[in-house]
Scaffold this motif. Sequence first.
Motif, mmCIF file in Angstrom:
data_model
loop_
_atom_site.group_PDB
_atom_site.id
_atom_site.type_symbol
_atom_site.label_atom_id
_atom_site.label_comp_id
_atom_site.label_asym_id
_atom_site.label_seq_id
_atom_site.Cartn_x
_atom_site.Cartn_y
_atom_site.Cartn_z
ATOM 1 N N GLU B 32 0.838 -1.199 0.000
ATOM 2 C CA GLU B 32 0.000 0.000 0.000
ATOM 3 C C GLU B 32 0.876 1.253 0.000
ATOM 4 O O GLU B 32 0.664 2.176 -0.795
ATOM 5 C CB GLU B 32 -0.912 -0.019 1.233
ATOM 6 N N LEU B 33 1.861 1.273 0.892
ATOM 7 C CA LEU B 33 2.706 2.466 0.997
ATOM 8 C C LEU B 33 3.632 2.593 -0.211
ATOM 9 O O LEU B 33 3.887 3.700 -0.691
ATOM 10 C CB LEU B 33 3.507 2.428 2.306
ATOM 11 N N ALA B 34 4.123 1.468 -0.724
ATOM 12 C CA ALA B 34 4.990 1.511 -1.900
ATOM 13 C C ALA B 34 4.201 2.005 -3.117
ATOM 14 O O ALA B 34 4.666 2.871 -3.870
ATOM 15 C CB ALA B 34 5.573 0.122 -2.171
ATOM 16 N N GLY B 35 2.991 1.484 -3.295
ATOM 17 C CA GLY B 35 2.161 1.891 -4.429
ATOM 18 C C GLY B 35 1.763 3.359 -4.347
ATOM 19 O O GLY B 35 1.726 4.069 -5.352
ATOM 20 N N LEU B 36 1.496 3.815 -3.121
ATOM 21 C CA LEU B 36 1.176 5.230 -2.915
ATOM 22 C C LEU B 36 2.383 6.107 -3.284
ATOM 23 O O LEU B 36 2.232 7.157 -3.913
ATOM 24 C CB LEU B 36 0.756 5.454 -1.455
ATOM 25 N N SER B 37 3.576 5.653 -2.921
ATOM 26 C CA SER B 37 4.800 6.372 -3.301
ATOM 27 C C SER B 37 4.910 6.502 -4.817
ATOM 28 O O SER B 37 5.238 7.568 -5.339
ATOM 29 C CB SER B 37 6.055 5.621 -2.824
ATOM 30 N N CYS B 38 4.652 5.412 -5.527
ATOM 31 C CA CYS B 38 4.769 5.431 -6.991
ATOM 32 C C CYS B 38 3.760 6.403 -7.595
ATOM 33 O O CYS B 38 4.085 7.178 -8.501
ATOM 34 C CB CYS B 38 4.558 4.036 -7.572
ATOM 35 N N ALA B 39 2.529 6.377 -7.067
ATOM 36 C CA ALA B 39 1.494 7.278 -7.574
ATOM 37 C C ALA B 39 1.882 8.735 -7.307
ATOM 38 O O ALA B 39 1.713 9.609 -8.165
ATOM 39 C CB ALA B 39 0.148 6.955 -6.921
ATOM 40 N N GLN B 40 2.447 9.002 -6.128
ATOM 41 C CA GLN B 40 2.860 10.376 -5.800
ATOM 42 C C GLN B 40 4.003 10.834 -6.699
ATOM 43 O O GLN B 40 4.023 11.976 -7.154
ATOM 44 C CB GLN B 40 3.297 10.465 -4.336
ATOM 45 N N ALA B 41 4.964 9.938 -6.942
ATOM 46 C CA ALA B 41 6.113 10.302 -7.787
ATOM 47 C C ALA B 41 5.635 10.619 -9.199
ATOM 48 O O ALA B 41 6.085 11.594 -9.819
ATOM 49 C CB ALA B 41 7.143 9.175 -7.800
ATOM 50 N N LEU B 42 4.717 9.805 -9.720
ATOM 51 C CA LEU B 42 4.189 10.087 -11.059
ATOM 52 C C LEU B 42 3.452 11.432 -11.058
ATOM 53 O O LEU B 42 3.655 12.260 -11.943
ATOM 54 C CB LEU B 42 3.278 8.963 -11.536
ATOM 55 N N ALA B 43 2.634 11.660 -10.015
ATOM 56 C CA ALA B 43 1.846 12.898 -9.958
ATOM 57 C C ALA B 43 2.739 14.128 -9.831
ATOM 58 O O ALA B 43 2.437 15.199 -10.364
ATOM 59 C CB ALA B 43 0.855 12.831 -8.795
ATOM 60 N N LYS B 44 3.859 13.998 -9.116
ATOM 61 C CA LYS B 44 4.765 15.133 -8.954
ATOM 62 C C LYS B 44 5.584 15.362 -10.225
ATOM 63 O O LYS B 44 6.154 16.433 -10.422
ATOM 64 C CB LYS B 44 5.697 14.915 -7.749
ATOM 65 N N SER B 45 5.685 14.337 -11.079
ATOM 66 C CA SER B 45 6.450 14.461 -12.322
ATOM 67 C C SER B 45 5.571 14.872 -13.497
ATOM 68 O O SER B 45 5.984 15.665 -14.349
ATOM 69 C CB SER B 45 7.129 13.129 -12.659
ATOM 70 N N TYR B 46 4.359 14.315 -13.567
ATOM 71 C CA TYR B 46 3.455 14.576 -14.688
ATOM 72 C C TYR B 46 2.051 14.880 -14.158
ATOM 73 O O TYR B 46 1.309 13.966 -13.826
ATOM 74 C CB TYR B 46 3.413 13.366 -15.632
ATOM 75 N N PRO B 47 1.691 16.173 -14.072
ATOM 76 C CA PRO B 47 0.377 16.548 -13.520
ATOM 77 C C PRO B 47 -0.771 15.943 -14.321
ATOM 78 O O PRO B 47 -0.665 15.748 -15.537
ATOM 79 C CB PRO B 47 0.364 18.077 -13.657
ATOM 80 N N ALA B 48 -1.861 15.659 -13.625
ATOM 81 C CA ALA B 48 -3.048 15.053 -14.252
ATOM 82 C C ALA B 48 -3.591 15.936 -15.373
ATOM 83 O O ALA B 48 -4.147 15.436 -16.354
ATOM 84 C CB ALA B 48 -4.127 14.806 -13.200
ATOM 85 N N LYS B 49 -3.403 17.223 -15.240
ATOM 86 C CA LYS B 49 -3.931 18.154 -16.238
ATOM 87 C C LYS B 49 -3.371 17.867 -17.634
ATOM 88 O O LYS B 49 -4.096 17.895 -18.622
ATOM 89 C CB LYS B 49 -3.548 19.581 -15.822
#
Lengths: 239, 239
Positions: B32-49
């Motif tokens: 759970e925590l590892a997957g959350l980290s990956c999602a955060q890293a992607l979001a901080k690199s490539y915004p959803a917009k």
Amino acid sequence: MSIRYISQKLAQQIDEELMSSSGAFSLDQLMELAGLSCAQALAKSYPAKSHKRVMGGDGLVAARHLHMFRYKPTIYLPKPGSKDIYQRLLKQCENLNIPVLKDVEEFKKGLGESDVILDAVFGFSFQPPLRAPFHTVLSAITSTSLPIVSVDIPSGWSVTDGPQPLYTEPDENGNTDSVKTFEPEVLVSLTAPKEGVRGFKGRHWLGGRFVPDELADKFELNLPEYEGVDQVVELPRVE
Amino acid sequence: MSIRYISQKLAQQIDEELMSSSGAFSLDQLMELAGLSCAQALAKSYPAKSHKRVMGGDGLVAARHLHMFRYKPTIYLPKPGSKDIYQRLLKQCENLNIPVLKDVEEFKKGLGESDVILDAVFGFSFQPPLRAPFHTVLSAITSTSLPIVSVDIPSGWSVTDGPQPLYTEPDENGNTDSVKTFEPEVLVSLTAPKEGVRGFKGRHWLGGRFVPDELADKFELNLPEYEGVDQVVELPRVE
């Protein structure tokens, strides 16, 4: 449309649906994300710089994350759980050298060396009257002037009706004690706020960013939008 | 002191210690925590917009959190796992109506409708040569010009030696195919970076904010400090 304040029964039903075979969440997952939400809400309300020493009434997962966020948590466990998950969460805290107090006198002493209280003692399944040692715990909390961050329901409040006259169990002579309740500065509601906190006037965070859209729609929770990667979102203050 | 690049063996040992009776973490918690980290890293690199449509090669937990972060993830599962936890994580994604592709042709088509790839196909236990259907998966990834976020080790790289000439298993005539590898734009290392990514020149995040201090000290990981409540921290770029 404003957020729905849910009953104790609906709160239990949502938890059950999330962990049913169709919801497929494990207790480990939900507790991890809920505890992380609580730690984030505390951190966004009281920075570690000014409020390093956190006294947690229960809240093992939150305490572990607060340690990772560079707070100095202490945990008081009035009634250590015997379930396997509880034992594992406790061990994880011990591995981080987070002090775990089991005696209410130690807790009272510990409060004198704390900057903020994380009140996760009761949770949304509390039913009055107050049983030992919770009377002493609650009195200890109300007698400090520390800021309090409560989880779901401030300890001693009714999940349905909020702050109410609160009494201890009758002793052998049938006598009860009246117990003062408190209004915390900050509240973290998990999944959805409960009916009893409808009139809460402090800073109010919603946490538990794991409720599937269909479940939220089915129960008309009207959850607000979270920002970015946050695990909590602040609700508008009640006037 | 700079961060330690760890061997495949040490990575496995750290995972084992975290989940041992003394570490006390459950697989559910760590994933759970590892997957959350990956999602955060992607979001901080490539915004959803700008990068709403994420094609995930595996990465069920990350896809669920990306959905919560208002991305539109699709998951390709080359080899659906049979373990109970895998089935539960899959069900959680299906409950959010996240499309789950099982066919490599659908994956190739899906790539054409994506803005960014989350490459969690292999993980740190990959050993060459490439077996079916991974040859086709890797070729499909290398043939796009989409930005790639890899988890732990870019798919096809050696965990020890990084990008290497990569071959498929010999067919019945003993012939092998050479397969092109790729350098992703972004890398998320969980717990600690692996030896094979030492020369990685892109944007590099560290995730997995759950390693106890004593474990980090014991293995001299020299982990950097995370900021605030972040579950990822960016590592300095390699020149």
